[in-house]
Write an enzyme that holds these catalytic residues in place. Sequence first.
Site, PDB file in Angstrom:
ATOM      1  N   ASN A   1       2.077  -3.552  -9.299  1.00 23.44           N
ATOM      2  CA  ASN A   1       2.043  -2.540 -10.358  1.00 23.44           C
ATOM      3  C   ASN A   1       2.235  -3.161 -11.731  1.00 23.44           C
ATOM      4  O   ASN A   1       1.532  -2.833 -12.694  1.00 23.44           O
ATOM      5  CB  ASN A   1       3.142  -1.494 -10.127  1.00 23.44           C
ATOM      6  N   GLY A  35      15.188   7.356 -18.481  1.00 27.54           N
ATOM      7  CA  GLY A  35      14.244   8.464 -18.350  1.00 27.54           C
ATOM      8  C   GLY A  35      14.017   9.200 -19.657  1.00 27.54           C
ATOM      9  O   GLY A  35      13.657   8.604 -20.678  1.00 27.54           O
ATOM     10  N   GLY A  43      15.506   7.950 -22.947  1.00 32.11           N
ATOM     11  CA  GLY A  43      15.043   6.730 -23.588  1.00 32.11           C
ATOM     12  C   GLY A  43      15.674   5.472 -23.023  1.00 32.11           C
ATOM     13  O   GLY A  43      15.931   5.387 -21.818  1.00 32.11           O
ATOM     14  N   ASP A  82       7.618   0.267 -13.661  1.00 36.38           N
ATOM     15  CA  ASP A  82       6.767  -0.925 -13.637  1.00 36.38           C
ATOM     16  C   ASP A  82       5.915  -1.010 -14.899  1.00 36.38           C
ATOM     17  O   ASP A  82       5.735  -2.093 -15.474  1.00 36.38           O
ATOM     18  CB  ASP A  82       5.875  -0.908 -12.401  1.00 36.38           C
ATOM     19  N   ASN A 119      17.393   0.841 -14.282  1.00 40.04           N
ATOM     20  CA  ASN A 119      17.595   2.212 -14.704  1.00 40.04           C
ATOM     21  C   ASN A 119      19.077   2.540 -14.547  1.00 40.04           C
ATOM     22  O   ASN A 119      19.875   1.672 -14.174  1.00 40.04           O
ATOM     23  CB  ASN A 119      16.685   3.189 -13.945  1.00 40.04           C
ATOM     24  N   MET A 167       0.869  -1.162   0.000  1.00 36.09           N
ATOM     25  CA  MET A 167       0.000   0.000   0.000  1.00 36.09           C
ATOM     26  C   MET A 167       0.910   1.217   0.000  1.00 36.09           C
ATOM     27  O   MET A 167       1.767   1.369   0.876  1.00 36.09           O
ATOM     28  CB  MET A 167      -0.914   0.023   1.228  1.00 36.09           C
TER      29      MET A 167
END
Length: 296
Positions: free
Chosen positions: A46, A212, A215, A238, A185, A15
């Site tokens: 997600n 980001g 690309g 996600d 990432n 949550m």
Amino acid sequence: MSQQPKITVIGSLNMDLTVTSAKRPAAGETILGERFETFPGGKGANQAVAAARLGADVTMIGMVGQDPFGDELMQVLRQEGVKTEHIGRADTSSGVAVIQVVDGDNSITVIPGANFKLMPDYIEEKRDVIQNSEIVLIQLEIPLETVAAAAKCCEEANVPYILNPAPAQPLPYEIINQAAYITPNESEAAILFEDTDKALQEFPDKLVITKGEEGVVYSGGHVAAFPVSAVDTTGAGDTFNAALGLMLASGSPLAEACSYANAAAALQIGSHGAQAGMPTDAEVIAFMRQKEENPL
């Protein structure tokens, strides 16, 4: 999407408790926030919701607590069409993520709760679910030994899996080697590999680094991002992973899959909350067509 790829997501359900403010407090400082909201989240959940919205046949393997958050997390997944019969209930609290959003960017503290009760023996019990999947999505908000067990099961079943190594931590070579695709990432890639350029060559068409606004890069090339104004980046990665998995399971080439995933992530960051803005396949296709016709 002309077919419904079978995707299994093995991962966390949290949550999300989201605070929006104009700045982040320094140590010992108290500030006034602008907004507080709760959203169902967790990297696993997600990705399951994103894949279902995009048209996949999604089953989730995970663990929630014996508390109201657990009830709500399960209900939300069912409403999204995710199969929840393989999500267990642990005798503890459900996972929680505390998220601070400042200028559209976020900082996250995760309290694993029931997610860390998802153990290797539970994965072994779900071997038939994995065997019947076309692709499996795994993240690192569950115990590392569980990730290793899931990776081994996928390898033995000859089912490809995408490893989204977040939150980042050093990983055994076996887990990296067994993955069909690894999707860090930039900051996560720096933790996983001493030299990301070398890693891109060592793992051709496996290592996919999201950057980001710049690309996506992989050993075969670069796929540009779709420029948009970010409202909340929570869940963008996600959404990217779910969309990537959907396209790869459908037989798309990696470059095409990355472009579609970039578009899905771009649409997602236009709304508050990880799951609220996750798009449908029709919305992604329309967005890509619009950007192609009007690139600026």
